[in-house]
Design a protein around this motif. Structure first.
Motif, short mmCIF file in Angstrom:
data_model
loop_
_atom_site.label_atom_id
_atom_site.label_comp_id
_atom_site.label_asym_id
_atom_site.label_seq_id
_atom_site.Cartn_x
_atom_site.Cartn_y
_atom_site.Cartn_z
N ASN A 245 -14.76 1.36 3.26
CA ASN A 245 -13.62 3.27 3.61
C ASN A 245 -13.79 3.76 1.96
OD1 ASN A 245 -12.82 2.73 6.86
ND2 ASN A 245 -10.74 2.53 5.83
N SER A 246 -13.76 5.04 2.18
CA SER A 246 -14.51 5.48 0.76
C SER A 246 -12.54 5.41 0.62
CB SER A 246 -14.43 7.66 1.06
OG SER A 246 -13.66 7.51 1.70
N LEU A 247 -12.29 5.76 -0.48
CA LEU A 247 -11.29 5.85 -1.36
C LEU A 247 -10.47 7.12 -0.74
CD1 LEU A 247 -9.01 5.42 -3.14
CD2 LEU A 247 -10.13 6.76 -5.01
N ALA A 248 -11.17 8.15 -0.83
CA ALA A 248 -10.72 9.42 -0.12
C ALA A 248 -10.02 9.48 1.56
CB ALA A 248 -10.89 10.75 -0.03
N ARG A 249 -10.57 7.97 2.45
CA ARG A 249 -9.62 7.89 4.19
C ARG A 249 -8.90 7.18 3.80
NH1 ARG A 249 -9.50 6.05 8.08
NH2 ARG A 249 -11.21 5.67 9.93
N THR B 67 -3.84 -0.41 -4.89
CA THR B 67 -4.38 -1.02 -3.51
C THR B 67 -5.10 -0.05 -2.86
OG1 THR B 67 -2.23 -1.82 -3.82
CG2 THR B 67 -3.14 -1.59 -1.62
N ALA B 68 -4.98 0.94 -2.63
CA ALA B 68 -6.07 1.85 -1.70
C ALA B 68 -7.64 1.45 -2.19
CB ALA B 68 -5.74 3.38 -1.94
N ARG B 69 -7.53 1.31 -3.96
CA ARG B 69 -9.17 0.99 -3.82
C ARG B 69 -9.61 0.42 -3.25
NH1 ARG B 69 -8.25 3.21 -9.19
NH2 ARG B 69 -8.91 4.78 -8.67
N ARG B 70 -8.67 -1.18 -3.80
CA ARG B 70 -8.93 -2.98 -2.87
C ARG B 70 -9.69 -2.33 -1.50
NH1 ARG B 70 -4.87 -4.20 -6.16
NH2 ARG B 70 -3.69 -4.42 -4.17
N HIS B 71 -8.83 -2.01 -0.52
CA HIS B 71 -8.50 -1.68 0.59
C HIS B 71 -9.43 -0.83 0.69
CE1 HIS B 71 -4.42 -2.82 1.47
NE2 HIS B 71 -5.35 -4.20 0.46
N ALA B 72 -10.19 -0.02 0.55
CA ALA B 72 -11.28 0.72 0.66
C ALA B 72 -12.71 -0.11 0.59
CB ALA B 72 -11.60 2.13 -0.37
N ARG B 73 -13.00 -0.98 -0.69
CA ARG B 73 -14.12 -1.32 -1.17
C ARG B 73 -14.10 -2.59 0.50
NH1 ARG B 73 -12.92 -1.28 -6.96
NH2 ARG B 73 -11.30 -2.64 -6.67
N TYR C 251 -2.86 5.96 4.52
CA TYR C 251 -2.05 5.74 3.96
C TYR C 251 -0.93 7.48 4.05
CZ TYR C 251 -3.90 2.05 1.90
OH TYR C 251 -4.80 0.31 1.47
N VAL C 252 -1.51 7.90 4.15
CA VAL C 252 -0.17 9.49 3.95
C VAL C 252 0.35 9.36 5.47
CG1 VAL C 252 -0.56 12.05 4.06
CG2 VAL C 252 -1.21 10.72 2.10
N VAL C 253 -0.14 8.93 6.59
CA VAL C 253 -0.66 9.10 7.48
C VAL C 253 0.80 8.39 8.05
CG1 VAL C 253 -1.26 9.01 10.19
CG2 VAL C 253 -2.55 10.44 8.40
N HIS C 254 0.28 6.93 7.78
CA HIS C 254 1.58 5.67 7.87
C HIS C 254 2.31 6.19 7.31
CE1 HIS C 254 1.51 1.25 8.57
NE2 HIS C 254 2.57 1.60 7.19
N ASP D 55 0.87 -1.71 0.21
CA ASP D 55 0.16 -0.23 -0.13
C ASP D 55 1.03 1.21 0.18
OD1 ASP D 55 1.26 -0.35 2.61
OD2 ASP D 55 -1.31 -0.62 3.38
N VAL D 56 1.82 1.50 0.79
CA VAL D 56 2.62 2.68 0.62
C VAL D 56 4.13 2.47 1.18
CG1 VAL D 56 3.12 5.10 2.52
CG2 VAL D 56 0.96 4.04 2.49
N THR D 57 5.10 3.09 0.61
CA THR D 57 7.04 2.76 0.51
C THR D 57 7.21 4.16 0.99
OG1 THR D 57 6.15 0.50 -0.82
CG2 THR D 57 8.61 2.02 -0.39
N THR D 58 8.27 4.19 1.25
CA THR D 58 8.50 5.00 1.35
C THR D 58 10.15 5.46 1.99
OG1 THR D 58 8.95 4.68 4.26
CG2 THR D 58 6.93 5.99 3.73
N PHE D 59 10.99 6.68 1.68
CA PHE D 59 12.16 6.71 1.32
C PHE D 59 12.49 7.80 2.46
CE2 PHE D 59 10.98 4.52 -2.21
CZ PHE D 59 11.64 3.48 -2.13
#
Length: 93
Positions: A49-53, A39-45, A58-61, A24-28
């Motif tokens: 959750n909404s895609l926005a949520r 992945t966000a769309r699949r996990h939202a469904r 993921y941004v917070v993560h 879902d998320v990779t950071t450097f």
């Protein structure tokens, strides 16, 4: 922050973390946050959750990873998840 496809995420995941498939998320360390929109769309469904949520999560993560949080073991994952929930709740999301 970059929104990318599962295909691109799988390439990054393999190249930098030696793991197969997208995540879902990779950071450097330099502050880059890559988020797989597919992945966000699949996990939202999946999680109702909404895609926005899901994207906000993921941004917070990603930001938490950049601030030293980790989720590679159960204890650290629980701390990170509680922190995510607290941030999202305070943000009114």
């Amino acid at each position: 922050m970059l929104l990318i496809s599962d295909k691109r995420m799988a390439l990054l995941h393999r190249q930098f973390l030696q793991q197969v498939g997208p995540t879902d998320v990779t950071t450097f360390q330099h502050g880059e946050i890559f988020i797989s929109v597919q992945t966000a769309r699949r996990h939202a469904r999946r999680f109702g959750n909404s895609l926005a949520r899901e994207l906000r999560l993921y941004v917070v993560h990603g930001l938490l990873h950049l601030h030293g949080f980790d989720d590679r073991n159960e204890a650290e994952a629980q701390i990170m998840e509680a922190t995510q929930r607290r941030i999202l709740r305070r943000a009114g999301r």
